[in-house]
Scaffold this active site. Structure first.
Site, PDB file in Angstrom:
ATOM      1  CG  ASP A 219     -20.648 -36.209  76.975  1.00 35.50           C
ATOM      2  OD1 ASP A 219     -21.290 -35.477  76.583  1.00 35.50           O
ATOM      3  OD2 ASP A 219     -19.341 -36.578  77.199  1.00 35.50           O
ATOM      4  CB  THR A 243     -19.011 -30.862  77.266  1.00 28.85           C
ATOM      5  OG1 THR A 243     -19.259 -31.342  76.296  1.00 28.85           O
ATOM      6  CG2 THR A 243     -20.492 -30.890  78.186  1.00 28.85           C
ATOM      7  CD  GLN A 293     -22.953 -32.200  76.277  1.00 34.22           C
ATOM      8  OE1 GLN A 293     -22.869 -32.182  74.965  1.00 34.22           O
ATOM      9  NE2 GLN A 293     -22.624 -33.543  76.854  1.00 34.22           N
TER      10      GLN A 293
END
Length: 308
Positions: A219, A243, A293
């Site tokens: 991440d 996100t 993502q």
């Protein structure tokens, strides 16, 4: 997990010891058969890091699966901002245990609110076809300057990097200065970046711990590749940045406390959203995991609110 395999409440299966680092953050307390509690790490930030939530949720899912089945994909939807001042309860629903695949759904709850949902798939590994994209390539991390050496003449970005690494108990090495350095001066960067990353302290445990840690590591800085392409950084006061979902597919097992190269790119942004993806390689160029993502990326005057 069968009834006999269920660890007693408060135990930490796959976690021989807690050492105050990433292993401690990913260690869970079992409160019921399919319910676990994860701690939070503030580190000077109110918002709970998405990688923490995803990694803890994956650990919770894995603790309900037979040991011989390994995590091969994890898909996290972030529904509400997490609070770094409070623990998160993870409730696991065993969706299916097939001949070779087990599926779990995890709800992450904090203060009575659903903050995330994770779907994880576990595989009994077997033989099959084998290929990968061209091998990743970058100077080995030992030949690159430390972050302190790289950013010694840039105190603002050095302070940012040190805070991020300390909060996550992680270590970075950059083949070239990170995109943030350029974007912090208002200039655009290419929509791609490479970063060597690893857990700073040795991680105990087996594949579950290391793949949950890899989910956590994946991440870092991924969505920011889209922001810096437009000459902004996530912390700019006029920017909405969050996100929405994060997916990782695991290919080869590698330890998360050994250096991995994350090649990151943003192929698209529009309509207030940005899509980023990446490939994680080991130092020999073998593909360890693929990442993707999507998140909000817009100016605050757009009239759309960040979930929370």
């Amino acid at each position: 997990m069968t009834e006999a395999e269920t660890p007693p409440a408060g135990s930490h299966r796959d976690l021989p010891g807690r050492n105050g680092s990433l292993a401690e953050l990913l260690g869970l307390e079992q409160v019921e058969r399919h319910s676990f509690r994860g701690l939070s790490r503030r580190g000077g930030m109110h918002r709970k890091f998405g990688g923490e939530i995803a990694g803890q949720a994956a650990m919770a899912a894995g603790l309900t699966v037979a040991r011989e089945r390994t995590l091969h994909s994890a898909h996290t939807h972030f529904l509400r901002e997490g609070n770094s001042d409070a623990p998160v309860t993870y409730r696991v629903r065993p969706v299916r245990d097939g001949t070779s695949i087990s599926t779990r759904q995890v709800d992450g709850l904090q203060d009575g609110h659903l903050i995330c949902q994770l779907t994880a798939s576990f595989q009994r590994e077997g033989a099959g076809f084998d290929h990968q994209i061209p091998r990743g390539s970058a100077p080995p991390p030992e030949q690159l300057p430390t972050v302190e050496e790289l950013l010694r003449d840039d105190p603002e970005n050095l302070a940012w990097a040190q805070a991020v690494m300390a909060r996550g108990s992680v270590e970075f090495r950059f083949p070239i200065p990170p995109n943030r350095v350029v974007a912090s001066r208002g200039a655009s960067t290419p929509p791609r970046q490479r970063i060597w990353i690893r857990a700073r302290a040795p991680l105990p445990g087996g594949p579950l711990m290391h793949r949950a840690a890899l989910l956590y590591l994946s991440d870092y800085l991924l969505l920011s590749v889209a922001a810096t392409h437009h000459g902004v950084i996530p912390q700019d006061p006029g920017i909405q940045f969050a996100t929405i979902d994060h997916s990782v597919w695991f290919h080869h097992f590698r330890r998360a406390d050994e250096w991995l190269l994350h090649e990151q790119e943003s192929p698209w942004a529009g309509q207030g959203l940005a899509l980023c993806r990446g490939f994680l390689f080991d130092r020999d160029g073998a593909l360890v995991a693929s990442t993707q993502q999507q998140g909000l990326l817009r100016r605050r005057d757009s009239g759309v609110r960040v979930p929370g």
